[in-house]
Motif scaffolding. Structure first.
Motif, mmCIF file in Angstrom:
data_model
loop_
_atom_site.group_PDB
_atom_site.id
_atom_site.type_symbol
_atom_site.label_atom_id
_atom_site.label_comp_id
_atom_site.label_asym_id
_atom_site.label_seq_id
_atom_site.Cartn_x
_atom_site.Cartn_y
_atom_site.Cartn_z
ATOM 1 N N MET A 1 0.843 -1.208 0.000
ATOM 2 C CA MET A 1 0.000 0.000 0.000
ATOM 3 C C MET A 1 0.874 1.252 0.000
ATOM 4 S SD MET A 1 -1.337 -0.365 3.891
ATOM 5 C CE MET A 1 -1.524 -2.105 3.593
ATOM 6 N N PHE B 1 -0.316 5.213 4.187
ATOM 7 C CA PHE B 1 -1.243 4.372 4.951
ATOM 8 C C PHE B 1 -0.522 3.378 5.857
ATOM 9 C CE2 PHE B 1 -3.774 5.146 0.991
ATOM 10 C CZ PHE B 1 -4.700 5.988 1.573
ATOM 11 N N HIS C 1 -1.866 1.343 9.167
ATOM 12 C CA HIS C 1 -2.403 0.036 8.816
ATOM 13 C C HIS C 1 -1.950 -1.053 9.769
ATOM 14 C CE1 HIS C 1 -3.273 -3.508 6.294
ATOM 15 N NE2 HIS C 1 -4.297 -2.772 5.919
ATOM 16 N N HIS D 1 -4.450 -1.161 12.236
ATOM 17 C CA HIS D 1 -5.707 -1.653 11.651
ATOM 18 C C HIS D 1 -5.733 -3.167 11.617
ATOM 19 C CE1 HIS D 1 -7.220 2.168 10.612
ATOM 20 N NE2 HIS D 1 -6.463 2.403 9.562
ATOM 21 N N ARG E 1 -15.438 -9.733 5.927
ATOM 22 C CA ARG E 1 -16.045 -8.417 5.672
ATOM 23 C C ARG E 1 -15.206 -7.644 4.668
ATOM 24 N NH1 ARG E 1 -13.533 -4.127 8.182
ATOM 25 N NH2 ARG E 1 -12.112 -4.544 9.910
ATOM 26 N N MET F 1 -12.921 -4.600 3.529
ATOM 27 C CA MET F 1 -12.010 -3.739 4.281
ATOM 28 C C MET F 1 -12.266 -2.288 3.903
ATOM 29 S SD MET F 1 -7.917 -3.943 4.439
ATOM 30 C CE MET F 1 -7.614 -2.977 3.006
ATOM 31 N N GLY F 2 -12.325 -1.437 4.903
ATOM 32 C CA GLY F 2 -12.482 -0.005 4.646
ATOM 33 C C GLY F 2 -13.720 0.305 3.834
ATOM 34 N N MET G 1 -14.559 3.599 2.168
ATOM 35 C CA MET G 1 -13.327 4.389 2.059
ATOM 36 C C MET G 1 -12.730 4.185 0.673
ATOM 37 S SD MET G 1 -11.724 3.171 5.662
ATOM 38 C CE MET G 1 -10.124 3.961 5.577
ATOM 39 N N SER H 1 -6.690 -11.773 2.285
ATOM 40 C CA SER H 1 -7.267 -10.573 1.682
ATOM 41 C C SER H 1 -7.360 -10.754 0.179
ATOM 42 C CB SER H 1 -6.422 -9.347 2.014
ATOM 43 O OG SER H 1 -5.100 -9.541 1.587
HETATM 44 C C1 HEM Z 1 -4.904 -9.577 5.026
HETATM 45 C C2 HEM Z 1 -4.427 -8.596 5.598
HETATM 46 C C3 HEM Z 1 -5.093 -7.279 5.854
HETATM 47 C C4 HEM Z 1 -5.812 -6.945 6.959
HETATM 48 C C5 HEM Z 1 -6.143 -7.813 8.152
HETATM 49 C C6 HEM Z 1 -6.228 -5.579 6.791
HETATM 50 C C7 HEM Z 1 -6.995 -4.863 7.692
HETATM 51 C C8 HEM Z 1 -7.369 -3.548 7.557
HETATM 52 C C9 HEM Z 1 -8.220 -2.851 8.454
HETATM 53 C C10 HEM Z 1 -8.864 -3.452 9.688
HETATM 54 C C11 HEM Z 1 -8.347 -1.571 7.993
HETATM 55 C C12 HEM Z 1 -9.162 -0.447 8.637
HETATM 56 C C13 HEM Z 1 -10.472 -0.285 7.899
HETATM 57 C C14 HEM Z 1 -11.492 -1.325 8.307
HETATM 58 O O1 HEM Z 1 -11.650 -1.623 9.505
HETATM 59 O O2 HEM Z 1 -12.162 -1.860 7.424
HETATM 60 C C15 HEM Z 1 -7.549 -1.481 6.802
HETATM 61 C C16 HEM Z 1 -7.393 -0.326 6.048
HETATM 62 C C17 HEM Z 1 -6.657 -0.260 4.899
HETATM 63 N N1 HEM Z 1 -6.018 -1.308 4.263
HETATM 64 FE FE1 HEM Z 1 -5.875 -3.209 4.928
HETATM 65 N N2 HEM Z 1 -5.746 -5.114 5.598
HETATM 66 C C18 HEM Z 1 -5.057 -6.134 4.986
HETATM 67 C C19 HEM Z 1 -4.436 -6.114 3.755
HETATM 68 C C20 HEM Z 1 -4.330 -4.984 2.964
HETATM 69 C C21 HEM Z 1 -3.689 -4.933 1.677
HETATM 70 C C22 HEM Z 1 -3.102 -6.126 0.953
HETATM 71 C C23 HEM Z 1 -3.742 -3.626 1.260
HETATM 72 C C24 HEM Z 1 -3.211 -2.990 0.003
HETATM 73 C C25 HEM Z 1 -3.308 -3.371 -1.176
HETATM 74 C C26 HEM Z 1 -4.433 -2.874 2.273
HETATM 75 C C27 HEM Z 1 -4.673 -1.518 2.203
HETATM 76 C C28 HEM Z 1 -5.403 -0.809 3.135
HETATM 77 C C29 HEM Z 1 -5.627 0.602 3.046
HETATM 78 C C30 HEM Z 1 -5.142 1.538 1.942
HETATM 79 C C31 HEM Z 1 -6.426 0.943 4.152
HETATM 80 C C32 HEM Z 1 -6.933 2.327 4.523
HETATM 81 C C33 HEM Z 1 -6.011 2.924 5.539
HETATM 82 C C34 HEM Z 1 -6.340 4.346 5.906
HETATM 83 O O3 HEM Z 1 -7.186 4.953 5.237
HETATM 84 O O4 HEM Z 1 -5.741 4.805 6.864
HETATM 85 N N3 HEM Z 1 -4.769 -3.729 3.288
HETATM 86 N N4 HEM Z 1 -6.963 -2.702 6.541
#
Ligand code: HEM
Lengths: 487, 145
Positions: free
Chosen positions: A177, A181, A185, A188, A199, A201-202, A205, A236
């Motif tokens: 990412m 972020f 993250h 997160h 669910r 993610m985001g 958003m 994911s």
């Molecule tokens: C499997 C592992 C991952 C987990 C457990 C995870 C979990 C989360 C959670 C809990 C959030 C906060 C929003 C929410 O509660 O829905 C989040 C935000 C986000 N995630 Fe992930 N994520 C994962 C993988 C990824 C990957 C592979 C990417 C990129 C391609 C990514 C990019 C982002 C971005 C850009 C945000 C928004 C952050 C922000 O606006 O501050 N995530 N993720």
């Protein structure tokens, strides 16, 4: 105590007649056995501690206890060579027997479950199945462990993000990412493992992925928890939504364009109304001034020319008003209220009759036709349709005009039917273009914008309008006031 | 009443002439003061320099005017204690204009949509003349042949 007294008994060594070789053999063997037995529980404990994922850890406890007890019996063997504490050694044996029996029974009971455990070969097969599934997924799939390290991925990830598999395995998922972020993250995803469930993610958003070359692209990600013997993981599924975003942006742009075009049309029609009417007003007024002030000096033909001049300017004014109305209607947002269409038809027809009381027209109007529509706009529709019917039955000595409704499976279809001049069905569609006229100009009066306006109103309500007819066989105009699919 | 002037705010030469004709036809004898744009109209109504304010029986106000348009003139009239109750009849060219004026809630006393037919126009002028100027007998309108 006396029951357990061993007073008067001999130490076990007597049985061996204290033969030094025999006593040494027994002592050495028993000590070695006990040592070995007592070491086994430590190894088991170590194993259980290291392999937290072991199924049925309690059976190891049973084994540990059982083997410790066995070891204790051998210690007692050595002790009783010199000390005749046969009750104590017997009790240790009895305890060992109890523990062994329990273990034996539990082991038997455990067998079906133990047999059901996947063999290492099974495990590698299910691993293969998992990999096949991962590969066949349309999205880029990244498997991440509780510490945020990438444990597995499919080739879609390599293609989407531009990394080779080896460059990602074991690295933090945040690599995928944009930098801004990453820090947030970590928290997160740690939070996700506290409440893991399938669910998006985001949700709501704007999420972005980052390729190896640093470029960003919009993504949609769904998360699924995956609990295995080796701990908790999160899977994911990352989808590139650039194409959809682009389509959405293009749609927004063209809607803005259409909006601008509408605004332009609005300004245009306003100017048309204003600026084209002004000169017409003057033409009419000066013609009238000529008639008023110089009327005596015109002969009959001169007066007639002036009258024709005035009529022409008034016809043009009507055309302008009709066009203006069409433009207004085309952008009107209908306000829906309950409207009695039958009553509306009746009052419009009454107006027509008053304007031309000599005509013999039979009016048939259906009662109780209630619709949800804009009353002002619908009045326009009824005025146009009934006005047309009135006009095109003008050559009939007796005419019949009917308003009614057809109820079927779809939306209700309302209609206005007459037995007048009708039209060539080949032109049924052209009827609704502004300025289209299928009859010669002198034949029937009117501008031809009315039907276009009526159709536009119906369309603004989500319905449609169509016509059926035949030359000299009358015409019927049908319309609906809601989209086809509803109801 | 016949001495009190009518203020006609109108920039179009022809329209001034035709309005005068229509008023004449209806037997309105009041003097007609003409303002060619919004600024002139306001100067006239509030006075400017040595010239005192005119208090007309009615203001006939076109909406499309140079410098300050009719909407703004009306807004200022309604905002001022001295002219708050001044009768104003809006001269509109289209229903849109009238809709817009309504939308602003500017408080015109009446609207006249200038019809293309001059005879109709005279009839309308006679009507508001009867109301605002107290003419009792509008002269017969010639039959529009
Ligand atoms: C499997 C592992 C991952 C987990 C457990 C995870 C979990 C989360 C959670 C809990 C959030 C906060 C929003 C929410 O509660 O829905 C989040 C935000 C986000 N995630 Fe992930 N994520 C994962 C993988 C990824 C990957 C592979 C990417 C990129 C391609 C990514 C990019 C982002 C971005 C850009 C945000 C928004 C952050 C922000 O606006 O501050 N995530 N993720």
């Amino acid at each position: 105590m006396s029951a357990f007294s061993t007073a008067g008994m001999m130490p076990h060594g007597h049985c061996y007649l204290w033969d030094p070789g025999l006593v040494r053999l027994h002592v050495a063997s028993d000590v070695l056995i006990a040592g070995a037995y007592l070491s086994i529980p430590f190894t088991l404990a170590y194993f259980v501690r290291r392999r937290r994922d072991l199924p049925f850890p309690w059976i190891f406890l049973c084994f540990g206890l059982f083997i410790t007890a066995c070891g204790a019996t051998h210690v007692m063997e050595v002790w009783t060579l010199w000390h005749p504490d046969y009750w104590a050694s017997g009790l240790v044996k009895a305890f060992t027997a109890a523990v062994s029996l329990t273990t034996a029974v539990l082991l038997v009971r455990l067998m079906p479950k133990a047999l059901a455990l996947p063999s290492p070969q099974d495990l590698s097969e299910s691993e293969t199945r998992f990999r096949v599934l991962l590969e066949s997924a349309p999205d880029a799939m990244v498997l991440v462990d509780g510490g945020g390290a990438v444990c597995d991925l499919n080739s879609q990830v390599e293609r989407l993000f531009g990394y080779a598999r080896g460059e990602l395995l074991g690295r933090p998922v945040e690599l995928l990412m944009p930098e801004r972020f990453r820090q947030g993250h970590v928290a997160h995803r740690a939070g996700y493992f506290g409440e893991p469930r399938q669910r998006p993610m985001g949700a709501g958003m704007e999420l972005f992925g980052r390729r190896k070359d640093g470029s960003e692209f919009p993504v949609e990600i769904s998360l699924s928890p995956l609990k295995t013997g080796r701990g908790a993981f999160a899977l994911s599924a990352v989808r590139d939504i650039s194409a959809r975003k682009e389509t959405e942006a293009a749609l927004r742009r063209s809607m803005a364009d259409a909006d601008a075009a509408y605004k332009e049309l609005e300004t245009f029609s306003y100017s048309v109304a204003h600026d084209l009417r002004a000169p017409l007003r003057k033409i009419d007024a000066y013609s009238q001034a000529l008639l008023d002030d110089y009327g005596g000096r015109f002969d009959a033909q001169g007066t007639d020319f002036l009258q024709r001049l005035r009529r022409a300017s008034q016809t043009m004014a009507q055309l302008i008003d009709a066009l203006l109305n069409l433009a207004r209607v085309a952008r009107a947002e209908p306000r829906r209220e309950e409207v009695d269409l039958g009553a509306l038809a009746r009052s419009v027809a009454e107006g027509l009759r008053e304007g031309d009381p000599a005509r013999k027209v039979e009016l048939v109007v259906a009662d109780g036709v209630m619709v949800q529509a804009d009353p002002r706009l619908l009045k326009d529709v009824m005025e146009n349709l009934l006005g047309n019917a009135w006009k095109f039955t003008g050559r009939r000595p007796r005419a019949r005009i009917e308003f009614g409704v057809l109820r079927g499976p779809g939306p209700a279809v309302y209609f206005v039917r007459d037995d007048g001049a009708g039209f060539d069905p080949a032109y049924a569609r052209r009827l609704f273009s502004p300025f289209e006229r299928l009859h010669r100009p002198g034949e029937f009066p009117g501008s031809g914008i009315g039907l276009a306006t009526a159709q536009r109103i119906v369309q603004r309500h989500g319905g449609r309008m169509w016509a059926e007819g035949a030359v000299n066989r009358g015409a019927a105009f049908f319309f609906t006031l809601e989209p086809e699919g509803e109801r | 009443m016949s001495g009190q002037p009518i203020l006609l705010v109108e920039d179009d030469e022809d329209d001034v002439l035709l309005m005068r004709r229509a008023l004449e036809r209806c037997g309105v004898a009041n003097p007609v003061v003409v303002a060619r744009d919004g600024v002139e109209a306001l100067d006239c109504l509030f006075g400017a320099g040595p010239r005192p304010a005119v208090r007309p029986a009615v203001v006939l106000l076109d909406l499309r005017l140079p410098r300050i348009d009719g909407f703004e003139v009306l807004r200022r009239l309604r905002a001022d204690r001295r002219t708050r109750l001044q009768p104003v009849v809006l001269l509109t060219s289209s229903n849109e204009e009238r809709d817009r004026a309504d939308g602003y809630g500017l408080g015109a006393n009446s609207y006249v949509r200038k019809p293309v037919d001059f005879n109709e126009f005279s009839a309308v002028v006679a009507q508001f003349g009867a109301y605002w100027l107290g003419i009792n007998e509008p002269p017969p309108v010639p039959d529009p042949g």
